[in-house]
Scaffold this motif. Structure first.
Motif, PDB file in Angstrom:
ATOM      1  N   GLU A 168      -8.718 -44.449 -14.747  1.00 32.69           N
ATOM      2  CA  GLU A 168      -7.703 -44.837 -13.767  1.00 32.69           C
ATOM      3  C   GLU A 168      -7.894 -46.289 -13.365  1.00 32.69           C
ATOM      4  OE1 GLU A 168      -4.375 -44.329 -11.246  1.00 32.69           O
ATOM      5  OE2 GLU A 168      -5.175 -43.092 -12.889  1.00 32.69           O
ATOM      6  N   GLY A 169      -9.140 -46.704 -13.178  1.00 30.89           N
ATOM      7  CA  GLY A 169      -9.416 -48.070 -12.754  1.00 30.89           C
ATOM      8  C   GLY A 169      -9.001 -49.096 -13.787  1.00 30.89           C
ATOM      9  N   VAL A 170      -9.321 -48.841 -15.046  1.00 27.44           N
ATOM     10  CA  VAL A 170      -8.962 -49.802 -16.097  1.00 27.44           C
ATOM     11  C   VAL A 170      -7.444 -49.895 -16.227  1.00 27.44           C
ATOM     12  CG1 VAL A 170      -9.122 -50.344 -18.552  1.00 27.44           C
ATOM     13  CG2 VAL A 170     -11.120 -49.476 -17.339  1.00 27.44           C
ATOM     14  N   GLN A 171      -6.769 -48.757 -16.122  1.00 23.94           N
ATOM     15  CA  GLN A 171      -5.307 -48.773 -16.186  1.00 23.94           C
ATOM     16  C   GLN A 171      -4.726 -49.638 -15.069  1.00 23.94           C
ATOM     17  OE1 GLN A 171      -3.235 -44.968 -16.731  1.00 23.94           O
ATOM     18  NE2 GLN A 171      -1.785 -45.577 -15.136  1.00 23.94           N
ATOM     19  N   ARG A 172      -5.245 -49.468 -13.854  1.00 24.11           N
ATOM     20  CA  ARG A 172      -4.737 -50.244 -12.716  1.00 24.11           C
ATOM     21  C   ARG A 172      -5.087 -51.725 -12.861  1.00 24.11           C
ATOM     22  NH1 ARG A 172      -5.184 -46.398  -7.280  1.00 24.11           N
ATOM     23  NH2 ARG A 172      -4.499 -44.470  -8.310  1.00 24.11           N
ATOM     24  N   TRP A 173      -6.253 -52.021 -13.411  1.00 21.91           N
ATOM     25  CA  TRP A 173      -6.635 -53.422 -13.613  1.00 21.91           C
ATOM     26  C   TRP A 173      -5.652 -54.119 -14.544  1.00 21.91           C
ATOM     27  CZ3 TRP A 173      -9.410 -57.458 -12.072  1.00 21.91           C
ATOM     28  CH2 TRP A 173      -9.629 -58.505 -12.969  1.00 21.91           C
ATOM     29  N   PHE A 174      -5.346 -53.486 -15.671  1.00 20.75           N
ATOM     30  CA  PHE A 174      -4.432 -54.118 -16.623  1.00 20.75           C
ATOM     31  C   PHE A 174      -3.013 -54.182 -16.082  1.00 20.75           C
ATOM     32  CE2 PHE A 174      -7.538 -53.116 -20.191  1.00 20.75           C
ATOM     33  CZ  PHE A 174      -7.874 -54.458 -20.373  1.00 20.75           C
ATOM     34  N   GLU A 175      -2.617 -53.212 -15.276  1.00 19.54           N
ATOM     35  CA  GLU A 175      -1.287 -53.266 -14.668  1.00 19.54           C
ATOM     36  C   GLU A 175      -1.134 -54.474 -13.766  1.00 19.54           C
ATOM     37  OE1 GLU A 175      -0.896 -49.578 -12.642  1.00 19.54           O
ATOM     38  OE2 GLU A 175      -0.298 -48.442 -14.431  1.00 19.54           O
ATOM     39  N   ARG A 176      -2.216 -54.872 -13.101  1.00 21.25           N
ATOM     40  CA  ARG A 176      -2.153 -55.978 -12.147  1.00 21.25           C
ATOM     41  C   ARG A 176      -2.581 -57.315 -12.736  1.00 21.25           C
ATOM     42  NH1 ARG A 176      -2.949 -51.307  -9.784  1.00 21.25           N
ATOM     43  NH2 ARG A 176      -2.463 -50.844  -7.617  1.00 21.25           N
ATOM     44  N   HIS A 177      -3.514 -57.284 -13.685  1.00 25.25           N
ATOM     45  CA  HIS A 177      -4.113 -58.535 -14.133  1.00 25.25           C
ATOM     46  C   HIS A 177      -4.114 -58.721 -15.643  1.00 25.25           C
ATOM     47  CE1 HIS A 177      -5.565 -59.232 -10.059  1.00 25.25           C
ATOM     48  NE2 HIS A 177      -6.021 -57.986 -10.053  1.00 25.25           N
TER      49      HIS A 177
END
Length: 348
Positions: free
Chosen positions: A205-214
């Protein structure tokens, strides 16, 4: 063994219930931890050091952003862990020894302070790990010694970033950092499947959110493809692991079991070759298959994924709210193991 999760950190804490442990082992564990802590330097200090290599500086700057994101956006602990850097001048931080009987997949267990009982024993020096493994092999065990690049004390110490993993890809670094910090949120001694499955869901979940934002769309897609390959590799190994379990539990004689064991490992290699063709020949697991595989290599395969589907559903039930998810997981962690396992088996 490289588990490509990305390599998650296996714990090395002082053994307290292993009757075979010698005073030398305790001394080795303590001195190795002290060496690691003494080599820590604040990340800002390393970044400001003219002697720092440009590539190292670039990776540490990325890791500093990832570390801030972990606490700010994922609700992971905001502490001193992973805000320092240590160059250990070796390729791995610890070497873990796995051992199983020749005709069983039940791994030998060692018990550790706070971490509970786990299916490996760790050393800060490769030669010590190999010497210990050689003794187990003489006793008839299948053994495997695997280098581990990342290491966690579950927040008992301020764990540093290490030279053993900082040059990995952005997705791998993000996943590793989020996974290890998740262990500081919830950790149940002696229940590796629970701990690793929970941390794996936080990682994903964290990696997905990181790439969505950055990140970029290609980066996000490359990460999703890597996760799919990981899941397919795990499923392939578990399929053959189940066949081995049936054979070892059968009424066949030992000689027949040994022949069947070799046949299954040969088939596993052949099936991987076919699977890799479907990946466009991505070589993610080639090094794993280049080894002389035995039962010990299979000891931890699947452990990190046993309850992933259940935890993913639990996160969805909380509407993707990580704070609520952590609270729900803590409630599960407080249940007796049998009740906890029953609850997780109901999902999804």
């Amino acid at each position: 063994m490289k588990y490509h999760l990305p390599l998650p950190a296996l714990l090395l804490l002082i053994a307290v219930t292993d009757g075979c442990a010698s005073p030398g082992y305790y001394l080795h564990a303590v001195s190795g931890q002290i060496e690691l802590l003494n080599k820590r330097r604040p990340v800002d200090e390393v970044l400001n050091d003219p002697a720092t290599a440009p590539r190292t500086r670039q990776q540490l700057e990325l890791l500093r952003r990832l570390r801030d994101f972990a606490s700010r956006e994922l609700g992971l602990p905001d502490n001193r862990s992973y805000r320092t850097y240590a160059d250990l001048e070796r390729p791995f931080v610890v070497w873990n020894v796995f051992a199983t009987p020749e005709l069983s997949l039940e791994p030998k267990q060692w018990c550790f302070v706070f971490a509970g009982c786990v299916s490996y024993r760790g050393y800060f020096a490769q030669n010590k790990a190999e010497k210990f493994a050689a003794g187990l092999e003489q006793d008839g065990y299948d053994i495997y010694v695997g280098g581990v690049p990342a290491y966690s004390t579950l927040g008992w110490f301020n764990d540093p970033l290490l030279n053993t993993f900082i040059h990995r890809s952005e997705a791998d670094l993000a996943g590793l950092l989020f996974h290890e910090l998740a262990h500081q949120v919830v950790y149940v001694g002696g229940d590796a499947a629970f701990n690793e499955s929970f941390a794996t869901v936080v990682e994903l979940e964290g990696v997905q959110r990181w790439f969505e934002r950055h990140g970029t769309a290609p980066q996000a897609e490359a990460y999703r493809q890597k996760i799919r390959r990981r899941e397919q590799f795990t499923a392939l190994v578990l399929q053959h692991k189940a066949r081995l379990t049936e054979i070892y539990a059968s009424n066949l004689g030992d000689a027949e079991k040994r022949a069947a064991k070799q046949k299954i490992f040969d088939e596993l290699r052949n099936d991987y070759t076919a699977l890799k063709r479907g990946w466009g020949n991505h070589a993610d697991y080639d090094k794993w298959f280049e080894q002389d595989l035995n039962n010990a290599h299979l000891a931890a395969i699947g452990m990190y994924h046993r309850h992933v589907a259940a935890f993913r559903k639990l996160l969805a039930q909380q509407g993707g709210d990580l704070g609520a998810f952590y609270r729900a997981v803590k409630e599960l962690a407080n249940l007796p193991k049998t009740e906890r396992d029953t609850m997780l088996k109901r999902e999804p």
